[in-house]
Design a protein around this motif. Sequence first.
Motif, mmCIF file in Angstrom:
data_model
loop_
_atom_site.group_PDB
_atom_site.id
_atom_site.type_symbol
_atom_site.label_atom_id
_atom_site.label_comp_id
_atom_site.label_asym_id
_atom_site.label_seq_id
_atom_site.Cartn_x
_atom_site.Cartn_y
_atom_site.Cartn_z
ATOM 1 N N ALA A 40 63.973 30.862 50.852
ATOM 2 C CA ALA A 40 63.105 29.719 50.544
ATOM 3 C C ALA A 40 61.796 29.812 51.326
ATOM 4 N N LEU A 41 61.893 30.207 52.608
ATOM 5 C CA LEU A 41 60.678 30.360 53.413
ATOM 6 C C LEU A 41 59.787 31.457 52.832
ATOM 7 N N ALA A 42 60.402 32.590 52.433
ATOM 8 C CA ALA A 42 59.636 33.689 51.841
ATOM 9 C C ALA A 42 58.987 33.242 50.529
ATOM 10 N N PHE A 43 59.713 32.470 49.745
ATOM 11 C CA PHE A 43 59.196 31.945 48.473
ATOM 12 C C PHE A 43 57.986 31.051 48.703
ATOM 13 N N GLN A 44 57.999 30.304 49.798
ATOM 14 C CA GLN A 44 56.925 29.339 50.069
ATOM 15 C C GLN A 44 55.753 29.944 50.834
ATOM 16 N N GLN A 45 56.032 30.915 51.746
ATOM 17 C CA GLN A 45 54.996 31.408 52.647
ATOM 18 C C GLN A 45 54.621 32.876 52.462
ATOM 19 N N GLY A 46 55.349 33.613 51.634
ATOM 20 C CA GLY A 46 55.040 35.030 51.457
ATOM 21 C C GLY A 46 55.450 35.858 52.666
ATOM 22 N N TRP A 47 54.672 36.911 52.946
ATOM 23 C CA TRP A 47 55.064 37.904 53.958
ATOM 24 C C TRP A 47 55.094 37.367 55.392
ATOM 25 N N ASN A 79 54.106 43.890 45.671
ATOM 26 C CA ASN A 79 52.905 43.442 46.391
ATOM 27 C C ASN A 79 51.724 43.231 45.443
ATOM 28 N N ALA A 80 51.599 44.111 44.446
ATOM 29 C CA ALA A 80 50.503 43.966 43.485
ATOM 30 C C ALA A 80 50.649 42.668 42.693
ATOM 31 N N SER A 81 51.876 42.352 42.323
ATOM 32 C CA SER A 81 52.125 41.117 41.562
ATOM 33 C C SER A 81 51.870 39.877 42.415
ATOM 34 N N LEU A 82 52.275 39.942 43.699
ATOM 35 C CA LEU A 82 52.020 38.824 44.610
ATOM 36 C C LEU A 82 50.520 38.611 44.798
ATOM 37 N N ALA A 83 49.798 39.706 44.960
ATOM 38 C CA ALA A 83 48.343 39.612 45.153
ATOM 39 C C ALA A 83 47.676 38.992 43.926
ATOM 40 N N ALA A 84 48.191 39.313 42.737
ATOM 41 C CA ALA A 84 47.611 38.758 41.511
ATOM 42 C C ALA A 84 47.830 37.253 41.425
ATOM 43 N N ILE A 85 48.947 36.792 41.957
ATOM 44 C CA ILE A 85 49.246 35.343 41.944
ATOM 45 C C ILE A 85 48.430 34.620 43.010
ATOM 46 N N PRO A 133 46.509 36.178 46.776
ATOM 47 C CA PRO A 133 46.400 37.234 47.791
ATOM 48 C C PRO A 133 46.926 36.823 49.171
ATOM 49 N N THR A 134 46.904 35.530 49.465
ATOM 50 C CA THR A 134 47.354 35.101 50.797
ATOM 51 C C THR A 134 48.876 35.234 50.977
ATOM 52 N N LEU A 177 50.294 37.918 50.810
ATOM 53 C CA LEU A 177 50.426 39.196 51.519
ATOM 54 C C LEU A 177 49.960 39.103 52.968
ATOM 55 N N SER A 178 49.448 37.961 53.362
ATOM 56 C CA SER A 178 48.916 37.795 54.716
ATOM 57 C C SER A 178 50.021 37.547 55.730
ATOM 58 N N ILE A 179 49.796 38.030 56.949
ATOM 59 C CA ILE A 179 50.755 37.755 58.029
ATOM 60 C C ILE A 179 50.638 36.318 58.517
ATOM 61 N N TRP A 180 49.651 35.578 58.006
ATOM 62 C CA TRP A 180 49.422 34.201 58.464
ATOM 63 C C TRP A 180 49.994 33.158 57.514
ATOM 64 N N GLY A 181 50.667 33.584 56.447
ATOM 65 C CA GLY A 181 51.274 32.632 55.528
ATOM 66 C C GLY A 181 50.375 32.282 54.360
ATOM 67 N N LYS A 182 50.978 31.632 53.364
ATOM 68 C CA LYS A 182 50.218 31.247 52.171
ATOM 69 C C LYS A 182 49.071 30.314 52.564
ATOM 70 N N ASP A 183 47.914 30.564 51.942
ATOM 71 C CA ASP A 183 46.691 29.801 52.234
ATOM 72 C C ASP A 183 46.288 29.934 53.705
ATOM 73 N N LEU A 184 46.776 31.006 54.357
ATOM 74 C CA LEU A 184 46.453 31.288 55.774
ATOM 75 C C LEU A 184 46.797 30.091 56.662
ATOM 76 N N ALA A 185 47.934 29.483 56.373
ATOM 77 C CA ALA A 185 48.343 28.248 57.052
ATOM 78 C C ALA A 185 48.456 28.422 58.561
ATOM 79 N N TYR A 186 48.807 29.636 59.025
ATOM 80 C CA TYR A 186 48.990 29.860 60.462
ATOM 81 C C TYR A 186 47.948 30.840 61.015
ATOM 82 N N TYR A 187 46.766 30.833 60.408
ATOM 83 C CA TYR A 187 45.731 31.809 60.781
ATOM 84 C C TYR A 187 45.404 31.759 62.280
ATOM 85 N N GLY A 188 45.517 32.918 62.916
ATOM 86 C CA GLY A 188 45.180 33.044 64.332
ATOM 87 C C GLY A 188 46.190 32.435 65.286
#
Length: 520
Positions: free
Chosen positions: A64-71, A211-217, A219-220, A222-233
């Motif tokens: 569920a966390l992966a579904f919501q936040q990505g990588w 990863n290509a499919s996730l990026a198309a939906i 791009p965030t 694939l970020s280490i900071w979560g979807k919409d860069l929620a945990y950026y920095g």
Amino acid sequence: MNLDTIIFIVYMLGLLILGISFSRKVNDSVDEYILGGRSLGPAVTALTMQSTSMSGYMFMGGPALAFQQGWYAIWYAIGDAGGSIINLSVLGKRMRRMSELLGALSPIEYLEKRYESVSVKIVASLISIVFLSAYVFAQFIAAGKALENLTGLSYELALILGVGVIIAYTVTGGYLAVVWTDFVQAIVMVVGIAGITIMGLIHIGGLSNLNASLAAIDPTYLSIWGKDLAYYGQWGMVLGAILIYAITYMGLPHVVVRHMSMKSTKTVKGAILVSSIWNQIFIFAPYILGFIGIILLPNLADPEMVIPILAYTFFPGIMAAILLSALMAAIMSTSDSILMQTGTILSRDIYQRLLNKNASQKKVVLVSRLCILTVGIIGIIVAIYQPPSIFALVVFASGVLGNSFMVAYVASVYSKTANKVGVLCSMISGAATNIIWTVGALDVVTGIHPFLAGLIISILAMIIGNRFGTPPSEEMQEIVEKAKGPRKIPKNIEKHISFDLSPEAKNITEFMQGNMGLSK
């Protein structure tokens, strides 16, 4: 009743029969019922430790966390992958020796005897009962949700059916029933998750296409900071996500008791090898399935049902039901261990050691069984009201337990001077910090994960509090020294010995060659 339901019922009945079969070996012995007579070998130790650690979280909360936040979710997996190695390497041998030297049968009794304090036992018991209960309630919720969706039964009936089996074999068979059913379920878990993941990756076209499919939906994803860069920095969040499963197992009573029940210290090396292999096959798969769910199940209402729905997407109904027995295996293997540990604390640490010191072994075993049954029934009632998400509840409960006890257990075997004041300060401040941080959502304000905040405060409290307490008795310091095991000769001394003896060895060799006709 459909065939899928029959498969699940047969699976659970099989575990029930296996668990109850151990009731004959208990014979009203406290040592056998609570600790299995300290008889576990490497493979059983490794797999019961790992299946107990993983829980329904890995099949429902993690995806569920992966579904919501990505990588971003992979940070939790990275720490988890090495958790067993750290746990067994740091505590394994020393805690096995120490628990036997102290004559301790439970992790809480161990703390009481090591720190020579009833206060330590009372505080540790209260924290354990509250947060182990929260942890097991999360497993009950997972069991109800899983069986409801997989069998078509109502949530309440599914909950009673699944949890009833767990309670039955735990009450009757005790610790040995728990660890041997865990052993079987660990195998079911790794086979089930591997099968679903392989089919998922084939269906999606491999990791590159994933990863290509996730990026198309988005791009965030694939970020280490979560979807919409929620945990950026927010490196404090990242570090906390890694550490919560890398080191927190050393603070979970239902996990560290596995060190105490090993057959001998020689068990540790084999257990590390087995658990490491199992982890690398199992740990990352649920998160990858969460990513696959983003692509294949974009309209999924409940992210915690990613794996069950994908299983039925990739496999025929009967095969999916067999593979999803792994989900119930994860839930049951954690639930039984926590119930066992809760019953142990209530019967051994509170009833026998505080309320009735002269209680017979038979009576202590009876009280333990009644406590397990009571906690299980309360858990069913609470789970029917469905508290917070499984992910949130597991992370919160395990984080508080880890912040409460990890420092205490590690210090118990590595520091001869660690005392009761230090450990009381560490337990209380660690638990309080995590609770305040979580309830007050201070991670959002500070960018620091609740577990990391609690860990820092717990360590500092131990160091400061230790200065105000009296040192442990000389006898206890000697026990800590013995728990370190056989002492090897330091390398610098060994080097000097080798240097000093080399002329003597050379003279002996020359004498033998000259007088006995030996050739070079």
